[in-house]
Design an enzyme around this catalytic site. Structure first.
Site, PDB file in Angstrom:
ATOM      1  N   TYR A   1       0.860  -1.186   0.000  1.00  0.00           N
ATOM      2  CA  TYR A   1       0.000   0.000   0.000  1.00  0.00           C
ATOM      3  C   TYR A   1       0.890   1.227   0.000  1.00  0.00           C
ATOM      4  CZ  TYR A   1      -3.117   3.629   1.803  1.00  0.00           C
ATOM      5  OH  TYR A   1      -3.821   4.789   1.970  1.00  0.00           O
TER       6      TYR A   1
ATOM      7  N   GLU B   1      -3.168   7.595  -4.093  1.00  0.00           N
ATOM      8  CA  GLU B   1      -3.064   6.298  -3.408  1.00  0.00           C
ATOM      9  C   GLU B   1      -2.887   5.194  -4.439  1.00  0.00           C
ATOM     10  OE1 GLU B   1      -5.887   4.994   0.031  1.00  0.00           O
ATOM     11  OE2 GLU B   1      -6.568   3.937  -1.746  1.00  0.00           O
TER      12      GLU B   1
END
Lengths: 392, 292
Positions: free
Chosen positions: A113, A201
């Site tokens: 992530y 992101e």
């Protein structure tokens, strides 16, 4: 402002960030040729078919399908295009899929992530990475916060390579993958700053079996206030992803958000508008919307506000709450009367005007002959609108 | 006494010849604010506000000529952050930025520079500050205020007026009312403003008005618990706001981690603040808090 995954990936590509690439279709007739193109261009039999909607959680909702061959890819594209995809972010009604992204399939060794956003408490941007990719980061933050590595970036200096190295080491990268990861993180920051994003992101960023680092997804949120200097990004706006009433309101420069209740409200100022919604709820009603008509509250804005509120069939009563500072209440009162005369009074309207010339405003409203219910303060207004709701 | 501004504050208006700047600077003058200069690049040498205020090309020049120590900004969003930096670099002590819609990336940089220079910034996206009967800097309606002993501190404009109106109705006047703004990056935080009110001998109690989004109210509540001797009444707007939606103010968005109205109200209560469930209770709660 949000954009689709494929649009985000195109931005990544322009910044030199490696992506899982592909092409978008809007018409199912284009599917066979596009699938073949992806297979050929990326030397892969298997492809991934991905629904393009703004909401997250697409995978769990059935909006991301691995397709080992052409037949399955076609079938998945057929099923997905036009479907109503419901995820934890869309609510039960779901969001119609108008675009499908067909991409190469990759052999994945590990998922990560990574994200950049503003840390409001520090008033600095924070770059976060975690070895727990592909899952909800909120969950990781709550359960295993030690698995999130963060660096804060000085806005005047920008991101430095030692910070990118800290992130890459933290994720356990080594060799060529380490070098690539450092480059990708530096480019991600350049992209975040260069596009006036409020969040960038990648979840997941993957390490492939052949040791490449690739962005499998792209999530952007842009600062609406900065879009005047990014015409190319502003053009990526997809109005199908927005509520039609909210879209209509934005044309009138009204700040409107639709809610599920039955009491419409029109207020000047965002804080007072929220407080008005809250007090409606406390009085036993349910707010149908947030609507900030801004500082001016002229006859024109009041009229447009009425139109927007009344376009929602669930609205059974309306509360107007204006605290006139610079704006004079007598003018607002005349605006309300003009709007009601033009549009007709379909539901009870409670009006609370406070501030400059409030007394004159009350006289104007009570002498208008219209069935407008005047209120003295916010509590009185909330009770009166809920009473009106019960009667109607 | 009061906080931040008083009748001796010498004020520059940046953007004085624009429509907003002209309108509000006129209102400020009428209230008694000591407006000594205006700045509009390219219009230096002119006189603004019916010949009452000289216009300069830069803040540096305006400061050198008038010895101003405060500046208020009414310039459009694309140029607002630069106007803040210009004022800070020119040595202005207090800068108030009214402009709504300043890009966040611009503000992050401006904030870093003002911190470095030791400039105090209020806003952006705020109604400004008013020290009752002395100095009005911004767009607040002065006539609703009444001189007294309560400080008002808020993220929102009209909600500040609502609180002031309620205070006046229960017979409580104000020392200073300050709107700190509803953007994600702002100059003066709630803790800093509370610190100033705590140190002001004239202020007896403070109304704090927050909203959903961010951690500022929670940080302020913990600070109040450890440092504040004066009565604090709190209200948080947005109990009915849906998560993930930006409610008008750029910073008013529930995005997780104790940034809901419910969480903030709980934390404020735990820290000894008298929290209003309804906005209509602000005046009465303050009166009750003072008599305790």
């Amino acid at each position: 402002m949000k954009i689709h995954e494929y649009q985000g990936k195109n931005i990544f590509k322009s910044y030199g960030i490696p992506i899982q690439d592909g092409y978008v279709i809007e018409d199912i007739n284009d599917a066979p040729a596009t699938i073949e193109k992806v297979q050929h261009e990326f030397s892969t039999e298997a492809v991934v078919v991905k629904a393009q909607i703004h909401a997250g959680g697409r995978g769990k909702g059935g909006g991301v399908k691995y397709s080992p061959n052409t037949e399955q890819a076609l079938e998945n594209a057929q099923n997905m295009l036009g479907m109503n995809l419901s995820t934890h972010q869309t609510g039960a009604e779901g969001q119609k899929v108008r675009k499908v992204y067909i991409t190469e399939a990759l052999d994945i060794k590990k998922e990560y992530y990574c994200a950049i956003t503003l840390d409001r408490s520090q008033t600095k941007d924070v770059f976060m990475v975690s070895s727990e990719g592909g899952v909800e980061i909120e969950k990781v933050a709550a359960e295993t916060p030690e698995k999130i590595i963060k660096v804060w970036i000085d806005p005047l200096v920008g991101m430095k390579s030692f910070q990118a190295r800290k992130l890459a080491f933290g994720l356990g990268f080594s060799g060529d993958a380490f070098k690539t990861a450092v480059k990708v993180f530096m480019k991600m920051y350049a992209c975040y700053v260069g596009t006036d994003a409020t969040i960038v992101e990648i979840n997941p960023l993957v390490l492939t079996e052949d040791d490449r680092i690739v962005a499998l997804d792209a999530k952007f949120n842009f600062d609406g206030n900065a879009m005047y200097r990014h015409k190319d990004i502003a053009d990526l706006r997809d109005i199908h992803e927005e509520d039609p009433t909210e879209l209509e309101a934005s044309k009138y420069d009204l700040n409107y958000i639709k809610l599920d209740g039955n009491v419409g409200c029109m207020v000047n100022g965002a804080g007072l508008a929220m407080a008005t919604m809250d007090i409606i709820k406390l009085a036993g009603g349910e707010p149908a919307n947030f609507l900030d008509v801004g500082g001016a509250a002229s006859a024109e804005t009041v009229k447009n506000g009425f139109k927007i509120i009344l376009s929602d069939d669930h609205v059974k009563a309306i509360l107007i709450n204006i605290f006139g500072g610079i704006v004079r209440c007598d003018r607002v009162a005349n605006g309300v009367i003009q709007a009601v005369k033009e549009l007709g009074l379909k539901v009870p309207v409670v009006v609370r005007l406070e501030g400059t010339n409030a007394k004159e405003a009350k006289t104007i409203l009570s002498e208008s002959g219209l069935a407008i219910i005047p209120a003295n303060d916010m509590k009185d207004a909330a009770q009166k609108v809920v009473n009106a709701l019960i009667k109607s | 006494m009061s906080i931040l501004v008083n009748k001796y504050s010498r004020v520059i208006v940046q953007g004085i010849t624009g429509s907003e700047g002209t309108f509000h600077a006129t209102q400020m003058l009428e209230y008694g604010t000591n407006v000594v200069a205006g700045v509009t690049p390219g219009k230096g040498g002119q006189m603004a506000l019916d010949g009452k205020v000289p216009v300069y090309n830069s803040v540096e020049e305006a400061r050198a000529e008038t010895n101003a120590n405060v500046s208020i900004i009414f310039v459009p969003p694309p140029f607002a952050a630069e106007a803040i930096i210009e004022a800070s670099e020119a040595g202005v002590e207090l800068v108030v930025c009214i402009t709504e819609g300043v890009p966040v990336h611009d503000m992050v940089k401006a904030k870093r520079i003002i911190d470095q220079n030791g400039t105090r910034l209020i806003g952006p996206n705020c109604p400004g500050i008013i020290t009752v009967d002395e100095c009005k800097l911004g767009i607040m309606p002065g006539f609703i205020c009444q001189k007294g002993n309560i400080g008002v501190l808020s993220k929102s404009g009209t909600l500040t007026y609502e609180a002031i109106g309620q205070l006046v109705n229960v017979g409580l006047g104000q020392t200073t009312a300050i709107g700190i703004g509803g953007d994600p990056v702002i100059g003066t935080t709630m803790i800093e403003a509370l610190n100033l009110f705590e140190a002001d001998p004239e202020t007896e109690g403070v109304v704090v008005i927050g909203e959903i989004g961010g951690q500022m109210e929670n940080e302020a509540a913990r600070w109040v618990k450890d440092n504040m001797t004066k009565s604090v009444v709190g209200f948080i707007a947005g109990q009915t706001a849906p998560p993930g939606r930006r409610m008008g103010h750029a910073g008013a968005i529930v995005s997780g981690g104790d940034d809901t109205a419910e969480a903030k109200m709980r934390i404020m209560t735990e820290c000894g603040i008298a929290v209003c469930e309804s906005v209509a209770e602000i005046g009465d709660k303050m009166k009750a808090a003072l008599s305790n």
